[in-house]
Design a protein around this motif. Structure first.
Motif, PDB file in Angstrom:
ATOM      1  N   GLU A   1       5.328  10.074  14.793  1.00  0.00           N
ATOM      2  CA  GLU A   1       5.310  10.802  13.520  1.00  0.00           C
ATOM      3  C   GLU A   1       3.986  10.601  12.766  1.00  0.00           C
ATOM      4  O   GLU A   1       3.971  10.120  11.627  1.00  0.00           O
ATOM      5  CB  GLU A   1       6.482  10.355  12.626  1.00  0.00           C
ATOM      6  N   PRO A   2       2.861  10.952  13.353  1.00  0.00           N
ATOM      7  CA  PRO A   2       1.563  10.681  12.715  1.00  0.00           C
ATOM      8  C   PRO A   2       1.336  11.458  11.423  1.00  0.00           C
ATOM      9  O   PRO A   2       0.559  11.021  10.565  1.00  0.00           O
ATOM     10  CB  PRO A   2       0.553  11.095  13.787  1.00  0.00           C
ATOM     11  N   SER A   3       2.002  12.610  11.258  1.00  0.00           N
ATOM     12  CA  SER A   3       1.775  13.411  10.047  1.00  0.00           C
ATOM     13  C   SER A   3       2.876  13.242   9.012  1.00  0.00           C
ATOM     14  O   SER A   3       2.815  13.843   7.936  1.00  0.00           O
ATOM     15  CB  SER A   3       1.642  14.900  10.418  1.00  0.00           C
ATOM     16  N   GLU A   4       3.868  12.413   9.303  1.00  0.00           N
ATOM     17  CA  GLU A   4       4.998  12.257   8.395  1.00  0.00           C
ATOM     18  C   GLU A   4       4.545  11.629   7.073  1.00  0.00           C
ATOM     19  O   GLU A   4       3.846  10.612   7.044  1.00  0.00           O
ATOM     20  CB  GLU A   4       6.073  11.362   9.026  1.00  0.00           C
ATOM     21  N   GLY A   5       4.938  12.249   5.965  1.00  0.00           N
ATOM     22  CA  GLY A   5       4.649  11.692   4.652  1.00  0.00           C
ATOM     23  C   GLY A   5       3.220  11.873   4.182  1.00  0.00           C
ATOM     24  O   GLY A   5       2.857  11.361   3.119  1.00  0.00           O
ATOM     25  N   LEU A   6       2.377  12.569   4.938  1.00  0.00           N
ATOM     26  CA  LEU A   6       0.986  12.770   4.539  1.00  0.00           C
ATOM     27  C   LEU A   6       0.844  14.058   3.719  1.00  0.00           C
ATOM     28  O   LEU A   6       1.593  15.025   3.912  1.00  0.00           O
ATOM     29  CB  LEU A   6       0.086  12.847   5.764  1.00  0.00           C
ATOM     30  N   ASP A   7      -0.146  14.067   2.845  1.00  0.00           N
ATOM     31  CA  ASP A   7      -0.428  15.291   2.099  1.00  0.00           C
ATOM     32  C   ASP A   7      -1.171  16.271   3.010  1.00  0.00           C
ATOM     33  O   ASP A   7      -1.424  15.979   4.187  1.00  0.00           O
ATOM     34  CB  ASP A   7      -1.240  14.972   0.833  1.00  0.00           C
ATOM     35  N   ARG A   8      -1.509  17.448   2.453  1.00  0.00           N
ATOM     36  CA  ARG A   8      -2.151  18.477   3.278  1.00  0.00           C
ATOM     37  C   ARG A   8      -3.454  17.981   3.868  1.00  0.00           C
ATOM     38  O   ARG A   8      -3.752  18.230   5.045  1.00  0.00           O
ATOM     39  CB  ARG A   8      -2.400  19.741   2.432  1.00  0.00           C
ATOM     40  N   GLU A   9      -4.220  17.245   3.070  1.00  0.00           N
ATOM     41  CA  GLU A   9      -5.492  16.723   3.563  1.00  0.00           C
ATOM     42  C   GLU A   9      -5.274  15.742   4.703  1.00  0.00           C
ATOM     43  O   GLU A   9      -5.962  15.785   5.728  1.00  0.00           O
ATOM     44  CB  GLU A   9      -6.241  16.032   2.405  1.00  0.00           C
TER      45      GLU A   9
ATOM     46  N   LEU B   1       0.835  -1.202   0.000  1.00  0.00           N
ATOM     47  CA  LEU B   1       0.000   0.000   0.000  1.00  0.00           C
ATOM     48  C   LEU B   1       0.870   1.253   0.000  1.00  0.00           C
ATOM     49  O   LEU B   1       2.039   1.225   0.403  1.00  0.00           O
ATOM     50  CB  LEU B   1      -0.907   0.008   1.231  1.00  0.00           C
ATOM     51  N   ALA B   2       0.299   2.350  -0.425  1.00  0.00           N
ATOM     52  CA  ALA B   2       0.998   3.631  -0.386  1.00  0.00           C
ATOM     53  C   ALA B   2       1.344   3.986   1.057  1.00  0.00           C
ATOM     54  O   ALA B   2       0.611   3.654   1.992  1.00  0.00           O
ATOM     55  CB  ALA B   2       0.139   4.723  -1.008  1.00  0.00           C
ATOM     56  N   ALA B   3       2.467   4.691   1.238  1.00  0.00           N
ATOM     57  CA  ALA B   3       2.930   5.026   2.584  1.00  0.00           C
ATOM     58  C   ALA B   3       1.885   5.831   3.355  1.00  0.00           C
ATOM     59  O   ALA B   3       1.654   5.608   4.550  1.00  0.00           O
ATOM     60  CB  ALA B   3       4.242   5.798   2.507  1.00  0.00           C
ATOM     61  N   GLY B   4       1.228   6.765   2.677  1.00  0.00           N
ATOM     62  CA  GLY B   4       0.213   7.574   3.352  1.00  0.00           C
ATOM     63  C   GLY B   4      -0.974   6.739   3.809  1.00  0.00           C
ATOM     64  O   GLY B   4      -1.533   6.971   4.900  1.00  0.00           O
ATOM     65  N   ILE B   5      -1.369   5.761   2.991  1.00  0.00           N
ATOM     66  CA  ILE B   5      -2.477   4.879   3.372  1.00  0.00           C
ATOM     67  C   ILE B   5      -2.083   4.045   4.580  1.00  0.00           C
ATOM     68  O   ILE B   5      -2.875   3.853   5.509  1.00  0.00           O
ATOM     69  CB  ILE B   5      -2.870   3.975   2.189  1.00  0.00           C
ATOM     70  N   ARG B   6      -0.845   3.546   4.595  1.00  0.00           N
ATOM     71  CA  ARG B   6      -0.389   2.739   5.733  1.00  0.00           C
ATOM     72  C   ARG B   6      -0.424   3.555   7.022  1.00  0.00           C
ATOM     73  O   ARG B   6      -0.816   3.053   8.078  1.00  0.00           O
ATOM     74  CB  ARG B   6       1.042   2.220   5.494  1.00  0.00           C
ATOM     75  N   ARG B   7      -0.015   4.827   6.947  1.00  0.00           N
ATOM     76  CA  ARG B   7       0.000   5.631   8.161  1.00  0.00           C
ATOM     77  C   ARG B   7      -1.418   5.901   8.651  1.00  0.00           C
ATOM     78  O   ARG B   7      -1.691   5.896   9.853  1.00  0.00           O
ATOM     79  CB  ARG B   7       0.740   6.957   7.916  1.00  0.00           C
ATOM     80  N   ARG B   8      -2.329   6.138   7.735  1.00  0.00           N
ATOM     81  CA  ARG B   8      -3.720   6.349   8.152  1.00  0.00           C
ATOM     82  C   ARG B   8      -4.327   5.068   8.727  1.00  0.00           C
ATOM     83  O   ARG B   8      -5.107   5.122   9.682  1.00  0.00           O
ATOM     84  CB  ARG B   8      -4.550   6.841   6.964  1.00  0.00           C
ATOM     85  N   MET B   9      -3.969   3.919   8.134  1.00  0.00           N
ATOM     86  CA  MET B   9      -4.459   2.648   8.680  1.00  0.00           C
ATOM     87  C   MET B   9      -3.916   2.422  10.087  1.00  0.00           C
ATOM     88  O   MET B   9      -4.614   1.931  10.967  1.00  0.00           O
ATOM     89  CB  MET B   9      -4.068   1.486   7.763  1.00  0.00           C
ATOM     90  N   ALA B  10      -2.639   2.802  10.290  1.00  0.00           N
ATOM     91  CA  ALA B  10      -2.058   2.675  11.623  1.00  0.00           C
ATOM     92  C   ALA B  10      -2.772   3.584  12.617  1.00  0.00           C
ATOM     93  O   ALA B  10      -2.976   3.229  13.781  1.00  0.00           O
ATOM     94  CB  ALA B  10      -0.567   3.008  11.574  1.00  0.00           C
ATOM     95  N   LEU B  11      -3.168   4.750  12.149  1.00  0.00           N
ATOM     96  CA  LEU B  11      -3.906   5.674  12.995  1.00  0.00           C
ATOM     97  C   LEU B  11      -5.285   5.100  13.332  1.00  0.00           C
ATOM     98  O   LEU B  11      -5.744   5.168  14.484  1.00  0.00           O
ATOM     99  CB  LEU B  11      -4.048   7.020  12.281  1.00  0.00           C
ATOM    100  N   ALA B  12      -5.944   4.486  12.330  1.00  0.00           N
ATOM    101  CA  ALA B  12      -7.249   3.868  12.570  1.00  0.00           C
ATOM    102  C   ALA B  12      -7.133   2.718  13.564  1.00  0.00           C
ATOM    103  O   ALA B  12      -7.999   2.524  14.427  1.00  0.00           O
ATOM    104  CB  ALA B  12      -7.835   3.364  11.248  1.00  0.00           C
ATOM    105  N   ARG B  13      -6.051   1.954  13.463  1.00  0.00           N
ATOM    106  CA  ARG B  13      -5.843   0.841  14.399  1.00  0.00           C
ATOM    107  C   ARG B  13      -5.627   1.352  15.815  1.00  0.00           C
ATOM    108  O   ARG B  13      -6.127   0.773  16.789  1.00  0.00           O
ATOM    109  CB  ARG B  13      -4.649   0.000  13.939  1.00  0.00           C
ATOM    110  N   ALA B  14      -4.893   2.447  15.938  1.00  0.00           N
ATOM    111  CA  ALA B  14      -4.700   3.036  17.268  1.00  0.00           C
ATOM    112  C   ALA B  14      -6.026   3.522  17.840  1.00  0.00           C
ATOM    113  O   ALA B  14      -6.314   3.348  19.033  1.00  0.00           O
ATOM    114  CB  ALA B  14      -3.698   4.184  17.177  1.00  0.00           C
ATOM    115  N   LEU B  15      -6.848   4.117  16.991  1.00  0.00           N
ATOM    116  CA  LEU B  15      -8.168   4.587  17.447  1.00  0.00           C
ATOM    117  C   LEU B  15      -9.041   3.427  17.878  1.00  0.00           C
ATOM    118  O   LEU B  15      -9.881   3.561  18.777  1.00  0.00           O
ATOM    119  CB  LEU B  15      -8.842   5.380  16.333  1.00  0.00           C
ATOM    120  N   ALA B  16      -8.863   2.264  17.248  1.00  0.00           N
ATOM    121  CA  ALA B  16      -9.678   1.101  17.604  1.00  0.00           C
ATOM    122  C   ALA B  16      -9.412   0.659  19.037  1.00  0.00           C
ATOM    123  O   ALA B  16     -10.308   0.155  19.718  1.00  0.00           O
ATOM    124  CB  ALA B  16      -9.391  -0.050  16.635  1.00  0.00           C
TER     125      ALA B  16
END
Length: 552
Positions: free
Chosen positions: A492-500, A467-482
């Motif tokens: 580094e939650p915002s590392e490698g993410l676009d502005r959105e 998966l794209a690096a940004g998608i992986r980081r968001r998935m990791a964030l979703a897992r933490a929220l779970a």
């Protein structure tokens, strides 16, 4: 051989049944030799058809029962092994899942995979057929005794060859130990190099590392190939020598037997039967000798697995729990030096994060930011000092319970191979599909899931690295929220993410802070650092804690 004998001595009653079955098998094995002797002596000499028919029916029955007892013997050997091999392999896998990461961090990363493959090979080499083959060895003496009763000179000839080959097999197995160990070590280097090339195909091509990798491959594989060739040469040379000895024994038996026949001391039928009996006496010893390399490799694999199990401790299954974790985190004199590193990453670290507080951690690369978060989560332990949760050292807490209190997002997220839902659902048991989708929506992955025909059953492979690096980081964030723990630890939650994506992280941090979660976040993002109540900077001069007046 030591492992084979150890297995045979674990259950004396079962081994006795195995030996009894082997006795019957070998007694029935005499039938073909006796058949030849009787046919040549009685039928050929007298020409009585009824005799031939009776002898033929008898030997056919003997062959049938010999086959039946061989099958039963394999089942008895399987009973001796039982579930030991399965338990050992299961135990190794379970140990990899539950071992203290402090111990695993000090060992090669691919060691567990190599040990698992070794156990598979050992199970094949030390299984029921190997036990059955060893159970036949004592009955070589039985056939030699029968041959001696038939003809003392022939018995002596066969005994000399059998003993010589048995001694050669024993010495050869001892000499194979070092070559087998060297060949296995070289093969591990080859496997490690292949894994490195497979893990970073883009980097190898873009940064023109192919030449270097190929040079290393040529060196390592050449050494491994040479060791394998030397081992194979020694093994095949031994096998060839054994075959030559077998042929020489048959020649000697015929030569000595022929003189006895000429002297009228032995019949021709008895000579042919004696040759067959001599071959039966030698066969178990030859089978054992030819399996020397496989047995040594199997024993080496078992020793490595047992040494690993002895050197790696399991995380405690039980421990203290708190009626309610309020979110206060305190570090007292924490010092940590990773395995193999002489100097600590940081030392004398003291800080307090109050419930609902927000601590940002920053610093140069390699200063220990991610390691500090792993210490807080309890994935590894400090070399010195304490990490306290509401005043209790987290080492005293049940690991399973403590991790349920921490919403953790690592810097390099890895996921379970299989459906996406598995990677989220294991974070906290009892989550419904609606809960999972809600976590994904909060991480701005709702469309990512909805657009796939399988939805939450979308398959993940290679730990999610496809998966794209940004998608992986968001998935990791979703897992933490779970997990939804009182303590939120983000690397580094915002590392490698676009502005959105970055805006999503900001919004989530604000929501978590308003909900009273205690937040520890590693970041170089200026907005996150400004919003924190305190900023801990890790650098060569030592940890520095600065309070923000305008923080959350």
């Amino acid at each position: 051989m030591g492992e084979i004998f150890a297995r045979l001595t674990r259950d004396p009653a079962a081994t006795a049944r195995l030996l009894l079955a082997s006795l019957v098998v070998n007694l029935l094995g005499l039938a073909s030799s006796l058949y030849v002797m009787q046919v040549l002596s009685r039928y050929v000499g007298q020409g009585v058809g009824g005799t031939l028919a009776t002898l033929t029916v008898g030997v056919m029955l003997a062959v049938y029962f010999e086959h039946s007892f061989r099958t039963a013997r394999l089942e008895l050997a399987g009973e001796i092994i039982g579930e030991r091999d399965e338990r050992l392999a299961t135990g190794l896998f379970g140990l990899l899942l539950t071992a203290r990461l402090t111990d695993l961090d000090a060992r090669p990363r691919d060691e567990g995979e190599e040990l698992a493959r070794g156990l598979e090979r050992a199970e094949a080499s030390l299984g029921a057929p190997a036990l059955a083959a060893v159970a036949d060895v004592p009955f070589s003496l039985f056939f030699l005794l029968v041959l001696t009763l038939l003809s003392v000179p022939l018995g002596v000839v066969a005994s000399v060859f059998t003993i010589a080959i048995a001694l050669f097999a024993w010495v050869n197995q001892r000499r194979l130990e070092a070559p087998v160990k060297a060949a296995q070590a070289a093969q591990r280097q080859v496997a490690s190099l292949v894994a490195s090339a497979a893990a970073a195909p883009d980097a190898v091509r873009q940064f023109r590392a192919g030449g270097l990798m190929m040079a290393r491959w040529s060196e390592v594989s050449s050494r491994a190939r040479g060791l394998r060739a030397a081992l194979a040469a020694r093994t095949s040379g031994g096998a060839s020598l054994i075959q030559a000895a077998q042929a020489l024994m048959a020649t000697a038996v015929i030569a000595v037997g022929a003189t006895l026949v000429v002297d009228g001391k032995l019949e021709v039928g008895a000579l042919i039967g004696a040759n067959l009996i001599a071959a039966r006496a030698l066969a178990p010893v030859i089978r054992l000798a030819q399996s020397g390399e496989a047995l040594k490799q199997a024993e080496a694999s078992l020793r490595a697995a047992r040494a690993f199990a002895a050197q790696v401790a399991v995380e405690p299954a039980h421990g203290a729990t708190l009626a309610r974790f309020g979110g206060r985190l305190e570090l007292k004199g924490v010092c940590h030096a990773p395995p193999g590193q002489p100097l600590p990453l940081f030392s004398g670290l003291d800080l307090m994060v109050e419930p609902g507080g927000v601590l940002a951690v920053t610093g140069r690369n390699g200063s220990g930011k991610s390691t500090l978060l792993r210490l807080m989560v309890g994935l590894t332990e400090p070399s010195q000092g304490q990490i306290l949760a509401d005043g209790v050292d987290i080492r005293q807490l049940a690991p399973h319970w403590w991790r349920g209190q921490v919403s953790y997002m690592p810097q390099e997220p890895v996921f379970l191979d299989g459906p996406l839902r598995d990677s989220l659902a294991t974070a906290r048991l009892g989550l419904s599909e609606a809960d999972l989708l809600r976590c994904l929506e909060r991480a701005d992955l709702g469309r990512f899931v909805a657009e796939h025909p399988l939805g939450l059953d979308r398959p993940l492979a290679q730990g999610g690295r496809t998966l794209a690096a940004g998608i992986r980081r968001r998935m990791a964030l979703a897992r933490a929220l779970a997990v939804d723990g009182p303590l939120v630890v983000l690397d580094e939650p915002s590392e490698g993410l676009d502005r959105e994506g970055t805006e999503v992280v900001y919004s989530l941090l604000i929501d978590l802070a308003r909900a009273g979660r205690t937040i520890v976040v590693v970041s170089h993002d200026a907005n996150i650092l400004r919003g924190a109540q305190a900023v801990l900077t890790l650098d060569a001069a030592g940890p520095q804690l600065v309070r923000n007046k305008g923080g959350a």
